[in-house]
Design a protein around this motif. Structure first.
Motif, PDB file in Angstrom:
ATOM      1  N   GLY A  27       0.797  -1.216   0.000  1.00  0.00           N
ATOM      2  CA  GLY A  27       0.000   0.000   0.000  1.00  0.00           C
ATOM      3  C   GLY A  27       0.829   1.265   0.000  1.00  0.00           C
ATOM      4  N   VAL A  28       0.168   2.369  -0.345  1.00  0.00           N
ATOM      5  CA  VAL A  28       0.773   3.699  -0.306  1.00  0.00           C
ATOM      6  C   VAL A  28      -0.223   4.657   0.325  1.00  0.00           C
ATOM      7  N   VAL A  29       0.263   5.802   0.770  1.00  0.00           N
ATOM      8  CA  VAL A  29      -0.597   6.859   1.275  1.00  0.00           C
ATOM      9  C   VAL A  29      -0.123   8.168   0.680  1.00  0.00           C
ATOM     10  N   TYR A  50      -8.979   4.245  -0.151  1.00  0.00           N
ATOM     11  CA  TYR A  50      -9.599   4.667   1.098  1.00  0.00           C
ATOM     12  C   TYR A  50      -9.143   6.072   1.463  1.00  0.00           C
ATOM     13  N   ALA A  51     -10.102   6.990   1.603  1.00  0.00           N
ATOM     14  CA  ALA A  51      -9.799   8.363   2.001  1.00  0.00           C
ATOM     15  C   ALA A  51     -10.001   8.481   3.506  1.00  0.00           C
ATOM     16  N   ALA A  52      -8.905   8.482   4.252  1.00  0.00           N
ATOM     17  CA  ALA A  52      -8.998   8.578   5.704  1.00  0.00           C
ATOM     18  C   ALA A  52      -9.508   9.949   6.133  1.00  0.00           C
ATOM     19  N   VAL A  89      -7.671  15.742   0.828  1.00  0.00           N
ATOM     20  CA  VAL A  89      -7.878  14.305   1.038  1.00  0.00           C
ATOM     21  C   VAL A  89      -6.553  13.606   1.332  1.00  0.00           C
ATOM     22  N   ARG A  90      -6.593  12.692   2.290  1.00  0.00           N
ATOM     23  CA  ARG A  90      -5.471  11.772   2.523  1.00  0.00           C
ATOM     24  C   ARG A  90      -5.918  10.390   2.068  1.00  0.00           C
ATOM     25  N   VAL A  91      -5.317   9.903   1.004  1.00  0.00           N
ATOM     26  CA  VAL A  91      -5.770   8.682   0.335  1.00  0.00           C
ATOM     27  C   VAL A  91      -4.796   7.539   0.558  1.00  0.00           C
ATOM     28  N   TYR A  92      -5.349   6.393   0.935  1.00  0.00           N
ATOM     29  CA  TYR A  92      -4.583   5.153   0.989  1.00  0.00           C
ATOM     30  C   TYR A  92      -4.945   4.322  -0.233  1.00  0.00           C
ATOM     31  N   GLY A  93      -3.922   3.818  -0.894  1.00  0.00           N
ATOM     32  CA  GLY A  93      -4.142   2.900  -1.999  1.00  0.00           C
ATOM     33  C   GLY A  93      -3.545   1.556  -1.649  1.00  0.00           C
ATOM     34  N   LYS A 118      -9.519  -0.376   8.923  1.00  0.00           N
ATOM     35  CA  LYS A 118      -8.815   0.908   8.868  1.00  0.00           C
ATOM     36  C   LYS A 118      -7.406   0.778   9.437  1.00  0.00           C
ATOM     37  N   ALA A 119      -7.287   0.084  10.575  1.00  0.00           N
ATOM     38  CA  ALA A 119      -5.977  -0.103  11.196  1.00  0.00           C
ATOM     39  C   ALA A 119      -5.063  -0.937  10.301  1.00  0.00           C
ATOM     40  N   LEU A 120      -5.620  -1.956   9.675  1.00  0.00           N
ATOM     41  CA  LEU A 120      -4.826  -2.809   8.789  1.00  0.00           C
ATOM     42  C   LEU A 120      -4.359  -2.041   7.555  1.00  0.00           C
ATOM     43  N   ILE A 121      -5.216  -1.183   7.030  1.00  0.00           N
ATOM     44  CA  ILE A 121      -4.836  -0.356   5.877  1.00  0.00           C
ATOM     45  C   ILE A 121      -3.628   0.506   6.238  1.00  0.00           C
ATOM     46  N   GLY A 122      -3.663   1.107   7.445  1.00  0.00           N
ATOM     47  CA  GLY A 122      -2.544   1.928   7.886  1.00  0.00           C
ATOM     48  C   GLY A 122      -1.252   1.135   7.995  1.00  0.00           C
TER      49      GLY A 122
END
Length: 268
Positions: A27-29, A50-52, A89-93, A118-122
């Motif tokens: 993933g990236v942010v 995902y837009a945190a 926006v802060r986006v996670y891909g 959400k925690a796993l995405i981070g």
């Protein structure tokens, strides 16, 4: 495949390491300013956006979704898409290897994001250089895939027609959700009968014109709500005749009234 990063002098992000990684999930942010547009692109892997923080519009070849911080868009491999940032926006891909994505949603769309997901995405968006093919990484990926597969789909999908005249109508409504034209007015502007218009619109979107327009108006209103505008102003600006009419439609679609949506679902 890369795309412009406003945080790095508009230099394209290099995502090739994610496309070729031996890890099943990477993933990236990235942070984007309001009104920034990430041009059309695709990935060889399945993709979770995902837009945190903030609200973004995902426009894909398979649909159009307005995504709030409680939800994420799931896209299958090779699906063309572009991103439009309605707010900062802060986006996670998150990229998922095609082979392990088989048991995940088989259709593109919006999914709920649980606290665990959400925690796993981070965790999975940590720099790939600092990750390895370890037992912890395998467990993180496995738990992410399990949790993702259990998320419920959400009604943020806005189907997009491929028919030129219907695209013209939908584009006009996206630019002005409160547009006063009725279906009969649009039919007249396109020199077709009302019956023909409704048939083409339903064929192109899978929805009636009235339902599609209402869904657009509700989805579009989220950005104004987040901006702190009074609900009555949001209602009128979205094409509703009153606060109560807007609140009733909002609750029916999203499950909670606008006031509760802001105070409990969206926590800035």
């Amino acid at each position: 495949m890369g795309f412009a990063s406003p945080q790095d002098g508009n230099r394209a992000l290099d995502l090739s390491v994610h496309e070729s990684s031996g890890l099943p999930v990477t993933g990236v942010v990235e942070t984007y300013p309001a009104h920034h547009v990430v041009p059309s692109h695709h990935h060889g892997r399945a993709h979770l956006l995902y837009a945190a923080e903030g609200v973004m519009l995902v426009q894909a070849s398979t649909g159009q979704w307005l995504v709030p911080p409680t939800a994420a868009v799931w896209l299958r491999p090779h699906v063309e898409h572009r991103l439009v940032m309605h707010t900062p926006v802060r986006v996670y891909g998150i990229f998922v290897d095609e082979e392990v994505a088989d048991g995940l949603p088989f259709m593109d769309g919006v999914l709920h994001v649980s606290a665990l997901l959400k925690a796993l995405i981070g965790e999975l968006a940590q720099p790939i250089a600092g990750r390895s093919d370890s037992r912890r990484e395998a467990l993180l990926s496995a738990l992410f895939l399990e949790e993702l597969g259990g998320q419920r789909p959400l009604s943020f999908h806005l189907p997009w027609p491929v028919d030129g005249p219907m695209q013209q109508v939908c584009g006009s409504l996206v630019r002005d959700p409160a547009h006063v034209f009725s279906a009969d007015d649009w039919a007249a502007s396109l020199a077709m009968s009302s019956k023909t218009f409704h048939r083409h619109f339903r064929k192109g979107t899978g929805m009636t014109f009235g339902r599609w327009r209402q869904q657009l108006r509700l989805m579009s209103s989220i950005t104004t709500l987040l901006g702190g505008a009074p609900i009555t102003q949001v209602a009128l600006g979205s094409g509703y005749e009153s606060h109560s009419a807007y609140a009733a439609a909002f609750k029916k679609h999203f499950g909670v009234p606008p006031s509760k949506f802001l105070s409990t679902v969206y926590r800035p």
